[in-house]
Design an enzyme around this catalytic site. Structure first.
Site, PDB file in Angstrom:
ATOM      1  CB  CYS A  68      -0.238   2.596   2.296  1.00  0.00           C
ATOM      2  SG  CYS A  68       0.065   0.974   1.450  1.00  0.00           S
TER       3      CYS A  68
ATOM      4  CG  HIS B  89      -3.671   3.893   1.063  1.00  0.00           C
ATOM      5  ND1 HIS B  89      -3.095   4.031   0.026  1.00  0.00           N
ATOM      6  CD2 HIS B  89      -3.662   2.610   1.635  1.00  0.00           C
ATOM      7  CE1 HIS B  89      -2.721   2.607  -0.411  1.00  0.00           C
ATOM      8  NE2 HIS B  89      -2.979   1.815   0.423  1.00  0.00           N
TER       9      HIS B  89
ATOM     10  CG  ASN C 246      -3.013  -0.447  -2.250  1.00  0.00           C
ATOM     11  OD1 ASN C 246      -2.198   0.457  -2.328  1.00  0.00           O
ATOM     12  ND2 ASN C 246      -3.286  -1.168  -1.151  1.00  0.00           N
TER      13      ASN C 246
END
Lengths: 324, 84
Positions: free
Chosen positions: A122, A246, A280
Site C-alpha cells: 500500500c 493511503h 482500500n
C-alpha cells in the site's frame, strides 16, 4: 582506472497529469451482508466504507492499469511516444511472471519502454513516484508513467468478513516529467520488517491482517513519516493544503490528520476520504483519491499535497507534491 | 508523565478523559465496574486508540496481548497502577 561517463538529468520534476479507473460494479455494505455476518453500520463504524468497486472475473489488473494510464496521459497532454519508462506499483499481479508494466506500456503504445513492477504494497505509489522523480533527475528517464493498480478481490477470501469489507479494485496513475520549478519533494521511505507477520498472504492465497497491531502502527508511526516528508520538502505542516494518506481505513486517516494538526497542520487542510466510496485499493488509493478529489473540486491546481502510503512489509513512504 | 503519587482516582479520571475523547462516552459513565465492550460499547480499534493515549498520559506500555486482558475500566486502572 577507467572513468565512465555519467548521464545527466534535470534539476526538478513535477506531476504532469493524473488519471484513474474503477470497475463499474458497485458493491454496497448491504450486498456484503448477504454473503457474511456483517452489516452496514458495523462496516461504517469500523472502516468508514459505504461502498466499493469490484472488478469482474474477466477484468484484469492490467486492463485497469491501461485505462488509468491512458487517462493520465490525456490529462497531461503527453503522447505515449513521449514516455520512456512505465512503473506499475502493485502487489496483486496474479502471477509474478510476466510483470504488468511491459504489457501495460505496449497496450498504451509506449514502445520499448523501460518497464517494471514495484511491490511496496500500500506504500507502492509513493515509492513509485519517488523513484520516477529520481530517475528523471538522474537522467535515466525522460517522462515516467507511474500506475498503481490492484485487483485485491483476487487475494481476499470472499467470505472473510475482516478483509472482504475493506479491499477493492482499481488503478490510479500519474505522469511525471521534468520541470522548471521543483514540484515533487524528496521521498521519505522506510520499512519495519520486524512486523512482517502482521500482514501477509495465508497459504500464499488470501490476505490476512493482525487488525489491532496494524491499526496501532499506522495510527502512531505514519504521522511522523509524513512530517519528515514535509520537512524534507522545506515546508511547515501549516503549508499543506491537502493530505492524502493511503486509504486503508477512515479511522487511520483521521488519526493521522489529527496528529498532523497537533503539529501545526491547518484545520482547513483537506483530508482525503475517498475510501468511503472506493474501499482500500492499496497502491491505487492515493492517485485515485487525488483524481476523484480534483474532479470534485476539493483539490485545485497548485495546491500543496502531502501523500503518505503504508502497508505490508511493513513498508511506508511519503512526499509532498504540487497538484497538477 | 508517570507520577508516583498517581491515585486510583487520578487514573480513573485520566482514563475517563481519554475514553470520552476517543469514543464519545460521557466521563461520568466511565467507572471501575464498567466493561469497555459490553457497557461502554467500545470496539477493538477504539481500545487501541485508548491504549495509545493511556501510554502517553501515564507513561506505561500496553502491548496488544495485555490490552486483550483489560476487560473493565477497573482492569485498566489496576494495570496502569501496577506498571507506571
Amino acid at each position: 582506472m577507467t572513468t565512465l561517463r555519467q548521464s545527466t538529468g534535470v534539476a526538478a520534476t513535477r506531476i504532469l497529469g493524473i488519471g484513474s479507473f474503477q470497475p463499474e460494479r458497485v458493491v454496497t455494505n448491504d450486498d456484503l451482508s448477504q454473503l457474511m455476518d456483517t452489516n452496514d453500520q458495523w462496516i461504517r463504524d469500523r472502516v468508514g466504507i459505504i461502498e466499493r468497486r469490484f472488478a469482474d472475473k474477466d477484468e484484469f489488473l492490467v486492463d485497469m492499469a491501461v485505462t488509468a494510464g491512458e487517462r493520465a496521459l490525456a490529462d497531461a497532454g503527453v503522447e505515449p511516444s513521449d514516455v520512456d519508462t512505465v512503473i506499475v506499483p502493485t502487489c496483486t499481479m496474479p502471477s509474478p511472471i510476466p510483470n504488468a508494466a511491459a504489457q501495460v506500456a505496449d497496450r498504451i503504445g509506449i514502445k520499448a519502454s523501460g518497464a517494471f513492477d514495484l511491490n511496496a504494497a500500500c506504500a507502492g505509489f509513493c515509492y513509485g513516484l519517488g523513484v520516477a522523480s529520481d530517475l528523471i533527475k538522474a537522467g535515466s528517464a525522460g517522462r515516467v508513467l507511474v500506475i498503481g493498480a490492484e485487483k485485491l478481490t483476487d487475494v481476499v477470501e470472499p467470505v472473510d468478513r475482516a478483509n472482504a469489507i475493506i479491499f477493492a479494485d482499481g488503478a490510479g496513475a500519474a505522469v511525471v516529467g521534468p520541470s522548471d520549478e521543483a514540484e515533487i519533494g524528496p521521498v521519505v521511505w522506510g520499512s519495519a520488517g520486524d512486523l512482517v507477520d502482521t500482514i501477509y498472504m495465508r497459504d500464499h492465497r488470501y490476505i490476512y491482517q493482525e487488525g489491532q497491531a496494524v491499526f496501532r502502527w499506522a495510527t502512531t508511526k505514519i504521522a511522523p513519516v509524513a512530517l519528515e516528508a514535509v520537512a524534507a520538502a522545506g515546508l511547515e505542516p501549516s503549508d499543506i493544503d491537502v493530505l492524502i494518506p493511503h486509504q486503508a481505513n477512515l479511522r487511520i486517516v483521521e488519526a493521522i490528520a489529527k496528529r498532523l494538526r497537533a503539529k501545526g497542520a491547518r484545520d482547513d487542510m483537506v483530508v482525503a476520504d475517498d475510501i468511503k466510496y472506493s474501499g482500500n485499493t492499496s497502491s491505487a488509493s492515493i492517485p485515485m483519491a487525488l483524481d476523484h478529489m480534483r474532479a470534485a473540486g476539493r483539490v485545485s491546481q497548485a495546491d500543496v499535497v502531502l501523500a503518505v502510503g503504508f502497508g505490508a512489509g511493513l513498508s511506508y513512504a511519503g512526499q509532498v507534491f504540487i497538484a497538477p | 508523565m508517570a507520577d508516583k503519587q498517581l491515585t486510583e482516582q487520578d487514573i480513573v479520571a485520566g482514563l475517563a478523559e481519554i475514553v470520552e475523547e476517543v469514543a464519545g462516552v460521557a466521563q461520568d459513565e466511565v467507572t471501575k465496574e464498567k466493561s469497555f465492550v459490553d457497557d461502554l460499547d467500545i470496539d477493538s480499534l477504539s481500545m487501541v486508540e485508548i491504549a495509545v493515549q493511556a501510554e502517553d498520559k501515564f507513561g506505561v506500555k500496553i502491548p496488544d496481548d495485555e490490552l486483550a486482558n483489560l476487560k473493565t475500566v477497573g482492569d485498566a486502572v489496576a494495570y496502569v497502577a501496577n506498571n507506571s
